[in-house]
Design an enzyme around this catalytic site. Structure first.
Site, PDB file in Angstrom:
ATOM      1  N   SER A 112       0.837  -1.198   0.000  1.00  0.00           N
ATOM      2  CA  SER A 112       0.000   0.000   0.000  1.00  0.00           C
ATOM      3  C   SER A 112       0.868   1.243   0.000  1.00  0.00           C
ATOM      4  O   SER A 112       1.827   1.338   0.777  1.00  0.00           O
ATOM      5  CB  SER A 112      -0.917   0.032   1.234  1.00  0.00           C
ATOM      6  OG  SER A 112      -1.606   1.258   1.324  1.00  0.00           O
ATOM      7  N   SER A 113       0.521   2.206  -0.835  1.00  0.00           N
ATOM      8  CA  SER A 113       1.226   3.485  -0.834  1.00  0.00           C
ATOM      9  C   SER A 113       1.026   4.215   0.486  1.00  0.00           C
ATOM     10  O   SER A 113       1.827   5.084   0.863  1.00  0.00           O
ATOM     11  CB  SER A 113       0.728   4.364  -1.981  1.00  0.00           C
ATOM     12  OG  SER A 113      -0.631   4.728  -1.789  1.00  0.00           O
ATOM     13  N   GLN A 114      -0.045   3.889   1.223  1.00  0.00           N
ATOM     14  CA  GLN A 114      -0.318   4.548   2.500  1.00  0.00           C
ATOM     15  C   GLN A 114       0.768   4.279   3.526  1.00  0.00           C
ATOM     16  O   GLN A 114       0.932   5.048   4.480  1.00  0.00           O
ATOM     17  CB  GLN A 114      -1.675   4.100   3.042  1.00  0.00           C
ATOM     18  CG  GLN A 114      -2.853   4.554   2.207  1.00  0.00           C
ATOM     19  CD  GLN A 114      -4.155   3.891   2.616  1.00  0.00           C
ATOM     20  OE1 GLN A 114      -4.185   3.078   3.541  1.00  0.00           O
ATOM     21  NE2 GLN A 114      -5.232   4.229   1.930  1.00  0.00           N
ATOM     22  N   GLU A 168      -8.536   2.195  -7.491  1.00  0.00           N
ATOM     23  CA  GLU A 168      -9.929   2.388  -7.088  1.00  0.00           C
ATOM     24  C   GLU A 168     -10.882   2.259  -8.267  1.00  0.00           C
ATOM     25  O   GLU A 168     -12.081   2.024  -8.097  1.00  0.00           O
ATOM     26  CB  GLU A 168     -10.129   3.767  -6.447  1.00  0.00           C
ATOM     27  CG  GLU A 168      -9.242   4.036  -5.248  1.00  0.00           C
ATOM     28  CD  GLU A 168      -7.912   4.650  -5.645  1.00  0.00           C
ATOM     29  OE1 GLU A 168      -7.591   4.663  -6.865  1.00  0.00           O
ATOM     30  OE2 GLU A 168      -7.182   5.120  -4.746  1.00  0.00           O
ATOM     31  N   LYS A 228     -19.051   4.108   3.648  1.00  0.00           N
ATOM     32  CA  LYS A 228     -17.640   4.254   4.044  1.00  0.00           C
ATOM     33  C   LYS A 228     -17.032   5.507   3.437  1.00  0.00           C
ATOM     34  O   LYS A 228     -16.249   6.208   4.084  1.00  0.00           O
ATOM     35  CB  LYS A 228     -16.868   3.009   3.610  1.00  0.00           C
ATOM     36  CG  LYS A 228     -15.414   2.969   4.034  1.00  0.00           C
ATOM     37  CD  LYS A 228     -14.770   1.672   3.584  1.00  0.00           C
ATOM     38  CE  LYS A 228     -13.421   1.469   4.231  1.00  0.00           C
ATOM     39  NZ  LYS A 228     -12.417   2.447   3.797  1.00  0.00           N
TER      40      LYS A 228
END
Length: 436
Positions: free
Chosen positions: A169-171, A318, A418
């Protein structure tokens, strides 16, 4: 409408609508973090009102910030916790809250316990926890490398150089960069491993940090994709900030224009977006849409035929599910790659969409890092409902399919709250041809 079930409306002809979408979740939660780390109060306009952003606001309040909400505006005043405090943060199933808040928690003089939904305990966070330990943070996770864990803050983080594998994940990178100006020595983050997905989201973090006054450098060891970021210690001041519309949530609406040969306009489409706007529009164009801009916004118009394509969606994962639905209704086969990491998101998205489309007579199969789609006549079997697996993107995928496949009943539609609580109402308005 039953809050848990929804009959996805079918299009009787080309859809034509103009929509204004809620703010970007990715930008909202980054802005909230930067506001909490700022030297003075901040005012954020256009804040997304959804579960993920509500969880972020609740987390910042738990960490001592004052957040005053007035509609889509949020005034954030940085605060401080008493020495030795013990607080809890509920991340829900939000990747941004789970990965952005631990570094912020380490800057407080408190023991901060993180936990969330059962699925969140399965999502990648171990590389971030290991990186924070390298940077001088004490974390107790009983060796799980996953939720639940407790960050034992001391009020400061030494920082410095760290290497991690952010291919999950880039997060994982953004979670270090956002708080880095407040680390004593800043941070030097180097990625080592398979390519980082969603690089535009790291660029979003970098641009927002710079706009808030931080000094950030990015580099590439191979001259191609960035894999090195340096943030110097220094002040942060977000000030007054306006959140862009969520372009990933625009995806299914734009796919509706493509699928029905209609025309959809998104108001306030940013001219110089923090999001991966060009990548979104490029794949839609390749699939047969035309794109125009006007004073009203950005318009996508379908030709009446959906082209099969091969596309690397690494920078816009996404979009994978709504585009897969569109591809299942296309004139030829498609393959989407660069999205293997989405197996570890809200659900295993690749397995989920394969199961649901194939249950309707489709032919979708998994690739090592993506999907192969061969269009087949689809139908909604009697007694079968489209399962969403607590994933908002699955609701959106079902909506796109429903345009061309009558009778799709969608389970647990409320999970779309969400990131987009008003999605079903906006979608039904789209199919009716209302402006909003």
């Amino acid at each position: 409408m039953d809050s848990g079930r929804w009959l996805a409306p079918s299009a009787l002809g080309p859809v034509r609508a103009t929509l204004r979408l809620p703010g970007s979740k990715s930008i909202t939660n980054r802005a909230l973090i930067l506001a909490a780390l700022s030297d003075s109060p901040s005012l954020v306009h256009g804040v997304l009102k959804a579960r993920d952003s509500s969880l972020a606001i609740a987390a910042l309040r738990a960490l001592g910030c004052t957040v005053e909400e007035n509609g889509a505006d949020a005034a954030i005043t940085p605060g401080a916790l008493p020495l030795g405090s013990a607080v809890s943060v509920d991340v829900g199933n939000s990747g941004t809250v789970m990965r952005f808040l631990p570094a912020v928690a380490a800057l407080t003089p408190a023991a901060v316990a993180f936990d969330g939904d059962p699925r969140a305990r399965e999502r990648p966070v171990g590389a971030l926890l290991s990186a924070l330990r390298t940077l001088g943070v004490s974390i107790d996770d009983d060796g799980r490398g996953a939720l639940p864990f407790t960050v034992h803050g001391t009020g400061s983080v030494p920082g410095g150089p760290v290497t991690l594998d952010a291919s999950g994940s880039s997060q994982l990178v953004s979670g270090l960069l956002l708080a880095a100006p407040r680390f004593t020595n800043g941070v030097e983050v180097r990625h080592s491993g398979p390519p980082v997905p969603s690089l535009p989201h790291i660029e979003m973090t970098v641009r927002m940090l710079r706009d808030a006054g931080a000094s950030v450098e990015a580099g590439s060891s191979d001259g191609d994709r960035p894999d090195f970021w340096r943030v110097a210690p220094g002040p942060v001041n977000l000030g007054e900030f306006t959140v862009e519309p969520d372009l990933s949530n625009a995806g299914p609406f734009l796919a509706a224009a493509l699928v029905t040969g209609g025309s959809v306009t998104i108001r306030d489409w940013p001219e110089n977006s923090l999001q991966a706007a060009d990548a979104i529009l490029d794949v839609l164009t390749r699939m047969g849409a035309t794109v125009t801009r006007s004073a009203t916004g950005l318009t996508v118009t379908g030709s009446g035929t959906v082209n099969g394509v091969e596309a690397d969606l690494r920078d816009i994962p996404e979009m994978c599910l709504p585009l897969t639905s569109a591809a299942a209704l296309a004139a030829g086969p498609s393959a989407f790659t660069g999205v293997g990491h989405t197996r570890a998101q809200e659900t295993d998205r690749l397995a989920a969409i394969v199961k649901e489309i194939n249950a309707m007579g489709g032919e979708v199969s998994e690739l090592p890092d993506g999907l192969s789609i061969r269009p087949r006549p689809l139908h909604a079997p009697a007694g079968h409902a489209f399962e969403t697996y607590d994933d908002h993107r699955m609701v959106m995928a079902a909506a796109v399919l429903g345009l061309g496949v009558p009778g799709i009943e969608v389970l647990n539609v409320a999970t779309v709250g969400k990131t987009f609580p008003g999605f079903t109402e906006a979608w039904e308005s789209l199919v009716r041809g209302d402006d909003s």
